[in-house]
Design a protein around this motif. Structure first.
Motif, PDB file in Angstrom:
ATOM      1  N   ARG A   1      36.972  26.055  30.974  1.00 35.01           N
ATOM      2  CA  ARG A   1      37.467  25.406  29.758  1.00 35.01           C
ATOM      3  C   ARG A   1      38.918  25.761  29.483  1.00 35.01           C
ATOM      4  O   ARG A   1      39.654  24.959  28.887  1.00 35.01           O
ATOM      5  CB  ARG A   1      36.595  25.815  28.569  1.00 35.01           C
ATOM      6  N   ARG A   2      39.335  26.938  29.904  1.00 29.95           N
ATOM      7  CA  ARG A   2      40.705  27.377  29.641  1.00 29.95           C
ATOM      8  C   ARG A   2      41.642  27.060  30.790  1.00 29.95           C
ATOM      9  O   ARG A   2      42.776  27.536  30.816  1.00 29.95           O
ATOM     10  CB  ARG A   2      40.704  28.871  29.316  1.00 29.95           C
ATOM     11  N   GLY A   3      41.175  26.276  31.756  1.00 31.78           N
ATOM     12  CA  GLY A   3      42.069  25.751  32.771  1.00 31.78           C
ATOM     13  C   GLY A   3      42.319  26.649  33.957  1.00 31.78           C
ATOM     14  O   GLY A   3      43.303  26.435  34.691  1.00 31.78           O
ATOM     15  N   PHE A   4      41.473  27.638  34.208  1.00 34.48           N
ATOM     16  CA  PHE A   4      41.641  28.464  35.402  1.00 34.48           C
ATOM     17  C   PHE A   4      41.462  27.592  36.645  1.00 34.48           C
ATOM     18  O   PHE A   4      40.560  26.754  36.726  1.00 34.48           O
ATOM     19  CB  PHE A   4      40.632  29.604  35.407  1.00 34.48           C
ATOM     20  N   SER A   5      42.300  27.800  37.632  1.00 32.44           N
ATOM     21  CA  SER A   5      42.256  26.990  38.842  1.00 32.44           C
ATOM     22  C   SER A   5      41.045  27.347  39.697  1.00 32.44           C
ATOM     23  O   SER A   5      40.480  28.444  39.589  1.00 32.44           O
ATOM     24  CB  SER A   5      43.528  27.203  39.663  1.00 32.44           C
ATOM     25  N   ASN A   6      40.667  26.413  40.560  1.00 29.64           N
ATOM     26  CA  ASN A   6      39.562  26.685  41.484  1.00 29.64           C
ATOM     27  C   ASN A   6      39.886  27.868  42.396  1.00 29.64           C
ATOM     28  O   ASN A   6      39.002  28.663  42.737  1.00 29.64           O
ATOM     29  CB  ASN A   6      39.257  25.440  42.317  1.00 29.64           C
ATOM     30  N   GLU A   7      41.139  27.969  42.802  1.00 32.45           N
ATOM     31  CA  GLU A   7      41.551  29.100  43.632  1.00 32.45           C
ATOM     32  C   GLU A   7      41.319  30.421  42.904  1.00 32.45           C
ATOM     33  O   GLU A   7      40.777  31.382  43.473  1.00 32.45           O
ATOM     34  CB  GLU A   7      43.023  28.967  44.018  1.00 32.45           C
ATOM     35  N   ALA A   8      41.727  30.476  41.629  1.00 31.15           N
ATOM     36  CA  ALA A   8      41.545  31.704  40.857  1.00 31.15           C
ATOM     37  C   ALA A   8      40.067  32.023  40.655  1.00 31.15           C
ATOM     38  O   ALA A   8      39.653  33.177  40.759  1.00 31.15           O
ATOM     39  CB  ALA A   8      42.248  31.583  39.511  1.00 31.15           C
ATOM     40  N   LEU A   9      39.265  30.993  40.393  1.00 30.01           N
ATOM     41  CA  LEU A   9      37.835  31.217  40.190  1.00 30.01           C
ATOM     42  C   LEU A   9      37.162  31.717  41.457  1.00 30.01           C
ATOM     43  O   LEU A   9      36.302  32.615  41.410  1.00 30.01           O
ATOM     44  CB  LEU A   9      37.171  29.942  39.694  1.00 30.01           C
ATOM     45  N   ARG A  10      37.539  31.168  42.608  1.00 30.38           N
ATOM     46  CA  ARG A  10      36.965  31.641  43.872  1.00 30.38           C
ATOM     47  C   ARG A  10      37.349  33.097  44.126  1.00 30.38           C
ATOM     48  O   ARG A  10      36.508  33.918  44.518  1.00 30.38           O
ATOM     49  CB  ARG A  10      37.429  30.762  45.019  1.00 30.38           C
ATOM     50  N   ALA A  11      38.610  33.414  43.895  1.00 28.29           N
ATOM     51  CA  ALA A  11      39.064  34.783  44.113  1.00 28.29           C
ATOM     52  C   ALA A  11      38.380  35.759  43.151  1.00 28.29           C
ATOM     53  O   ALA A  11      37.970  36.862  43.549  1.00 28.29           O
ATOM     54  CB  ALA A  11      40.580  34.860  43.964  1.00 28.29           C
ATOM     55  N   LEU A  12      38.239  35.353  41.900  1.00 30.31           N
ATOM     56  CA  LEU A  12      37.562  36.224  40.938  1.00 30.31           C
ATOM     57  C   LEU A  12      36.094  36.417  41.316  1.00 30.31           C
ATOM     58  O   LEU A  12      35.540  37.505  41.147  1.00 30.31           O
ATOM     59  CB  LEU A  12      37.672  35.635  39.529  1.00 30.31           C
ATOM     60  N   GLY A  13      35.459  35.371  41.840  1.00 33.49           N
ATOM     61  CA  GLY A  13      34.082  35.513  42.293  1.00 33.49           C
ATOM     62  C   GLY A  13      33.953  36.536  43.398  1.00 33.49           C
ATOM     63  O   GLY A  13      33.024  37.367  43.404  1.00 33.49           O
ATOM     64  N   GLU A  14      34.881  36.516  44.355  1.00 36.45           N
ATOM     65  CA  GLU A  14      34.845  37.499  45.435  1.00 36.45           C
ATOM     66  C   GLU A  14      35.147  38.899  44.916  1.00 36.45           C
ATOM     67  O   GLU A  14      34.530  39.882  45.338  1.00 36.45           O
ATOM     68  CB  GLU A  14      35.850  37.104  46.520  1.00 36.45           C
ATOM     69  N   ALA A  15      36.120  38.981  44.001  1.00 37.31           N
ATOM     70  CA  ALA A  15      36.441  40.293  43.425  1.00 37.31           C
ATOM     71  C   ALA A  15      35.267  40.862  42.645  1.00 37.31           C
ATOM     72  O   ALA A  15      34.969  42.070  42.709  1.00 37.31           O
ATOM     73  CB  ALA A  15      37.672  40.165  42.521  1.00 37.31           C
ATOM     74  N   TYR A  16      34.575  39.998  41.909  1.00 37.85           N
ATOM     75  CA  TYR A  16      33.384  40.429  41.169  1.00 37.85           C
ATOM     76  C   TYR A  16      32.337  40.994  42.121  1.00 37.85           C
ATOM     77  O   TYR A  16      31.729  42.047  41.861  1.00 37.85           O
ATOM     78  CB  TYR A  16      32.827  39.247  40.385  1.00 37.85           C
ATOM     79  N   LYS A  17      32.103  40.326  43.243  1.00 36.58           N
ATOM     80  CA  LYS A  17      31.111  40.799  44.201  1.00 36.58           C
ATOM     81  C   LYS A  17      31.492  42.167  44.765  1.00 36.58           C
ATOM     82  O   LYS A  17      30.626  43.019  45.002  1.00 36.58           O
ATOM     83  CB  LYS A  17      30.949  39.792  45.335  1.00 36.58           C
ATOM     84  N   LEU A  18      32.775  42.380  44.994  1.00 35.97           N
ATOM     85  CA  LEU A  18      33.211  43.673  45.510  1.00 35.97           C
ATOM     86  C   LEU A  18      32.888  44.805  44.537  1.00 35.97           C
ATOM     87  O   LEU A  18      32.518  45.905  44.952  1.00 35.97           O
ATOM     88  CB  LEU A  18      34.711  43.642  45.802  1.00 35.97           C
ATOM     89  N   VAL A  19      33.011  44.522  43.252  1.00 34.41           N
ATOM     90  CA  VAL A  19      32.745  45.563  42.246  1.00 34.41           C
ATOM     91  C   VAL A  19      31.252  45.744  42.020  1.00 34.41           C
ATOM     92  O   VAL A  19      30.751  46.877  41.925  1.00 34.41           O
ATOM     93  CB  VAL A  19      33.454  45.218  40.919  1.00 34.41           C
ATOM     94  N   TYR A  20      30.511  44.629  41.970  1.00 31.59           N
ATOM     95  CA  TYR A  20      29.141  44.695  41.478  1.00 31.59           C
ATOM     96  C   TYR A  20      28.058  44.465  42.540  1.00 31.59           C
ATOM     97  O   TYR A  20      26.883  44.724  42.271  1.00 31.59           O
ATOM     98  CB  TYR A  20      28.954  43.667  40.362  1.00 31.59           C
TER      99      TYR A  20
END
Length: 255
Positions: free
Chosen positions: A198-217
């Motif tokens: 909703r706040r306009g995050f790009s698909n690239e940023a969302l994919r990267a954040l998903g991978e970063a989340y997996k690394l932490v959790y």
């Protein structure tokens, strides 16, 4: 625009167009910005600064002495930005000299009915605190935070930007940016993807954040190992903000 039953100290500084409802009390060392509307039966105590276009509803208490037993009447402050909405029965307290001496709130925040903001809290911009959310003293909220009704945050906790807590959450640890948490004790339930889209995050940023989340959790790494991996793999500002919010934790992160 000021009701005849309102009590306004001569030392208060109100912009010329401020509206004040009946039976409201505004003390000295209070500053209210242009375009603001203060409802009936409101109490505002200073030193307090309310920015432009502030809306305060009935029975709210803004800038009152804090509930810290160490408080001894020192002239601490509450400072708020513009376009904030403070709904019925909310309580927002000033700071203490043991911390920053100031409770600081940004702009465009919504404090729903019976929200409590404790002393020395620091709140960013564009946050939504639903009914009866409680922030203990010294809590920090980033920008675009959403806290569900009846959730509570322990003192000194940090809650990262764009993160979200479900209703009734009991939060005793730091919450990284961008995640969703829920429960008692609160546990993490993935990224706040709906809010980020909703706040306009790009698909690239969302994919990267998903991978970063997996690394932490999800990968069984220590926090230090996960942060090293995130910075080795990604160079986006969003992933760096995620890593920084974890790295800055002093209470441990919600798991």
């Amino acid at each position: 625009m000021i009701h005849s039953t309102a009590l306004i100290d001569p030392a208060a500084r109100l912009a010329d167009d401020v509206e004040v409802g009946p039976f409201t009390v505004i003390g000295p060392d209070v500053e209210v910005g242009a375009g603001s509307r203060i409802g009936p039966h409101v109490v505002i105590k200073g030193p307090t600064v309310l920015g432009e276009r502030t809306r305060v509803f009935q029975f709210a208490s803004v800038g009152e002495d804090c509930q810290d037993k160490k408080y001894a009447g020192e002239p601490t402050r509450l400072v708020m930005g513009d376009d904030n909405v403070i709904r019925e029965g909310a309580t927002l307290h000033r700071g203490t000299v043991q911390d920053r001496g100031e409770t600081t709130i940004g702009s465009r925040n919504l404090f729903m009915a019976y929200v409590h903001v404790g002393h020395d809290c620091v709140i960013g911009n564009d946050c939504i605190l639903a009914n009866q959310v409680t922030l203990a003293g010294h809590v920090h909220l980033g920008d675009f935070v959403i806290l569900g009704g009846l959730s509570a945050i322990h003192q000194f906790c940090h809650f990262g930007a764009h993160a979200m807590a479900g209703g009734g959450s009991i939060i005793t640890k730091d919450t990284p940016a961008y995640v969703m948490i829920n429960g008692n004790p609160a546990q993490v339930h993935g990224l706040n993807l709906v809010g980020l889209r909703r706040r306009g995050f790009s698909n690239e940023a969302l994919r990267a954040l998903g991978e970063a989340y997996k690394l932490v959790y999800r990968q069984g790494l220590t926090v230090a190992q996960a942060l090293t991996e995130i910075r080795a793999r990604f160079s986006l500002p969003e992933t760096e903000a995620f890593a920084t919010s974890i790295e800055a934790s002093t209470r441990g992160i919600v798991r």
